[in-house]
Each structure stands twice: as structure tokens, then as C-alpha cells.
Design an enzyme around this catalytic site. Sequence first.
Site, PDB file in Angstrom:
ATOM      1  N   HIS A   1      -8.009  -5.140  -0.870  1.00 42.02           N
ATOM      2  CA  HIS A   1      -6.738  -4.428  -0.750  1.00 42.02           C
ATOM      3  C   HIS A   1      -5.614  -5.367  -0.327  1.00 42.02           C
ATOM      4  O   HIS A   1      -4.496  -5.283  -0.853  1.00 42.02           O
ATOM      5  CB  HIS A   1      -6.899  -3.291   0.257  1.00 42.02           C
ATOM      6  CG  HIS A   1      -5.778  -2.300   0.260  1.00 42.02           C
ATOM      7  ND1 HIS A   1      -5.197  -1.809  -0.885  1.00 42.02           N
ATOM      8  CD2 HIS A   1      -5.122  -1.689   1.281  1.00 42.02           C
ATOM      9  CE1 HIS A   1      -4.247  -0.938  -0.569  1.00 42.02           C
ATOM     10  NE2 HIS A   1      -4.177  -0.862   0.739  1.00 42.02           N
TER      11      HIS A   1
ATOM     12  N   ASP B   1      -0.432  -3.804  -4.189  1.00 44.45           N
ATOM     13  CA  ASP B   1      -1.547  -2.867  -4.254  1.00 44.45           C
ATOM     14  C   ASP B   1      -1.126  -1.477  -3.764  1.00 44.45           C
ATOM     15  O   ASP B   1      -1.598  -0.991  -2.734  1.00 44.45           O
ATOM     16  CB  ASP B   1      -2.755  -3.364  -3.465  1.00 44.45           C
ATOM     17  CG  ASP B   1      -4.059  -2.811  -4.040  1.00 44.45           C
ATOM     18  OD1 ASP B   1      -4.155  -2.677  -5.270  1.00 44.45           O
ATOM     19  OD2 ASP B   1      -4.982  -2.491  -3.267  1.00 44.45           O
TER      20      ASP B   1
ATOM     21  N   SER C   1       0.834  -1.200   0.000  1.00 44.08           N
ATOM     22  CA  SER C   1       0.000   0.000   0.000  1.00 44.08           C
ATOM     23  C   SER C   1       0.876   1.261   0.000  1.00 44.08           C
ATOM     24  O   SER C   1       1.666   1.468  -0.920  1.00 44.08           O
ATOM     25  CB  SER C   1      -0.957  -0.033   1.200  1.00 44.08           C
ATOM     26  OG  SER C   1      -1.938   0.962   1.085  1.00 44.08           O
TER      27      SER C   1
END
Length: 463
Positions: free
Chosen positions: A270, A193, A169
Amino acid sequence: MLWEDKAILLSILLVYSSPQTLAAGEKLDDVQCAEINNTRWHEYRQNMGKLEVQYLLLTRKNPDCAQRFDQDYVGNTTSYFNTSRPTKVIVHGYRALGRKPSWVTDLAQALLRAQDANVVVVDWIYGASFAYNLVVQNYKEVALQISVLINQLQKHGCKLESFHFIGISLGAHVAGFVGTLFEGRIGRITGLDPAGPMFKDADVFDRLDPTDALFVEAIHTDSDYFGISIPVGHVDFFLNGGMDQAGCVRSRFASMFLLFPVYGYVICDHMRALHVYMSALNGTCPLMGIPCSSYEDFLQGSCLDCGVFKGRCPVIGLKENSGIATSPIPEKQKVFLLTTSSSPFCAHHILLRLEVSPLDKRAEVEVTLLTGNEETEHRFRLQTDVTVYQKVLAHPAALCEISSIRLKNTGARLYRQGDIHIKSVCVSELPQPRHEEPLCVNHIDIRRGVPWSHDFVQVCGTL
């Protein structure tokens, strides 16, 4: 601030609220295992404004008990760090207050099973907690501190190309900025991601991009919410289109109840990039992507091979340059793959091609592929002005293991076509190998509501 913006910010504050485990086990040997910092409210107030970045080292000699590792420990004879081995650097992203990343140990151990390496975990919990927009202001400073450690390791014999950063992330952009500071000479960056909010429209200097390392790859699983939707590496794997992941819960009432998108949507989509990557490290089955301009074109069977990579499709994992043999490596190549809902997530890409005679009315045909007790089903809605239909499906078995195909004319209403003449129905696997012919059945008449089936007699390797 718009209500939607507030909802997104609040979701981000809650997103990582799953049960936690330590970055290193709690067992004690001769020395106590190092742990990731905690950020309960009273600790956060004491450390407000301080990044307090620390590093934890895991190797095959101490896979369950992390060793504290920073500038003072570099070159220390008691350290497990070995300059002759490659170094994996794990960088977490945003954290909700009071939460530790529960997946760190699992990822570190998966890396160690796959390769004898130094695994360094970057703990910037204090800088990564609280409001997301404030956390984003810290990521470059974190990268600067990491670069100081990398410089120290270089002095002790480590080469920049031996470093592989794995950023989750927001951590992907931290890794990207470290790469920027070293002018793209870092060996490899894997973005799991990469974060989208506040980065999608950012300059390449401020986010992960292909110039940040000799090879940059990204896995996209939540590009419509918390992940970034644009390609940011040499190769970008878009799993199931990069958005809705198989098995992740969704609700039509998600917009009404905030916790639904947080737990059933955001966390699952996610974090799927991380779980797929760990599964790929275990080497159970290949997770291979096929280059295509869009997910829609991929699903329609418009992209059949990996010619842009000289026939070698990129795979998720630790293969050099994801298995790509071309030089120089193309940049921002979108590759698509379908996955299943659970580990090991692998699926075979099966292209289903249906050609019918012209119709007077609309119709619907249900096609089912069977392998043992498993089956894959798809319904084609037939139009009067179209005679050829294609669809890429995720099937649990290879083409040579498909035992039978079943067709059914499911048009039950009066305005639907009664009888359908199917000129051919063919099944092939992507990427299409040169030596493997598709399985085809020709000239089939199916009446409404009457199923038709055909058995394939074949053995893998002897088609």
C-alpha cells in the site's frame, strides 16, 4: 459482518503502526515548530466528534520547521507562503489511533528539492482515526474545510490551476472531493494508491475521478487489498500490475496470522506508491509507464509503444501532465511498469522473444540476460502446439548494456524434449525506439542440460 470483513476492518485499524517522526522537526528557532496533532486515547476522547483540521506550511525557507498556517495566517506578513509560487497540498489518509504519518516530512522535502513551492500539509488526524467506516464519513467535511482555505488563498492572488493536491490512500478521495467542489478547475491531483474499500463501487461524485482536476494521475500498488483496482485519473500507473510489489514479504500462512498481512503485505504494498513517488521526485531515473489494456497483455509483449500519447510515454513525477503531449488528454488510460524491490525502483523493460521449431514433447528453456555482475532469468515452458513465446522482464540495465545471453534446456524428465532447435532468440527494449534494432541470435541447437551462451559486442549509443 463476515469474518473476512472483520479481518479487513481490524487490519485497517492496525495498518499504520510503524515508528513515527514528526511532520516537522523538533528543533526550535525563534518560534516553535508546528506539529501534527496526536491522537492518544485520552486526546481522542476529548476531541471526539471534532475534525480539528489544521494546516502546516513548509517552504525552502523552512524545510525542517513547519509553520502553522490557516485562514488567520493567510496574508500574514510573517508567513513564508508566497502566492507567486505553486502550492502542493499533502493530504494523509486513515490513521491508527495514536499514530502520526511518519512520511510527511520526507514527502514535503522531496517536493521542495524538486520545485520551489509552498507545501501545505493537511492535518485531519482527529477525523482520520478510529474505525475506518466512521473515518470515511468525515472525508467530505475535511474537503469542505480545505475548500474554505483555498477560497481565502484565491482572494490573496493564488490561482486554482497553481494547486497540486497529493493524496495518499483515503486522502486521494479527499483531494478528489475538493476538486469536485471547484468544478475540476484545480490544477493537478496525484492519488497515491487511492483507497479501495467503500470506494470501488462508489459514484464518481464520491471518489477521485478525471473530472476533479485539469490533470489527475494515480499510482496503484495494492489494488487487491487496500487500494482501488479501477482507473480513477487521466493516467493510472499500475506498478507490477498494481498488486504484489517486488520485495514485499508474503506468507502462505497470512490468512491464519493477522499480523503477517498487516506488516508484510498491507503496509509494504500500500505504501510503495508513496515511496516510488518520492524516488521519482529525486529524479534518479525515469519511471515510465506503457499503455496497455491489461497487465497480462503487457507482460506478453502485446503493447510495444506509446502511440496513444503520440509516442511520449507518461512518467511518474512533476512533469506537466506526466509528460503527455496529446490534447485533449485521454481519460482512464492504464499504463504499466515493472519496478525493482528498493529505491530508486527503476527497471528497464526488456522484451524477450523466443521462436522454436515444432516440438514432439513439452520442454523448458531457461534464458538468462547478463550485464556485469547482474542477471535476469526467465523460464519458458514450451508446448507442442506453440512455436513463438514472448515475455517482458525487468532488467537493471539498458539493452545496449546487456553483455551476453545464456540458454539452457532444463527439461530433465524423460517425457521432455531432448534437443531443441531455436530458430531465433531476440532481445529488445520497451518502448521500442525506432533507431534501435533488437539483439538477435539465430539457429541454435541446445541439448538437455548443456548450457549455451553468446556474447554481445556493443557500446551504448553505437549499436
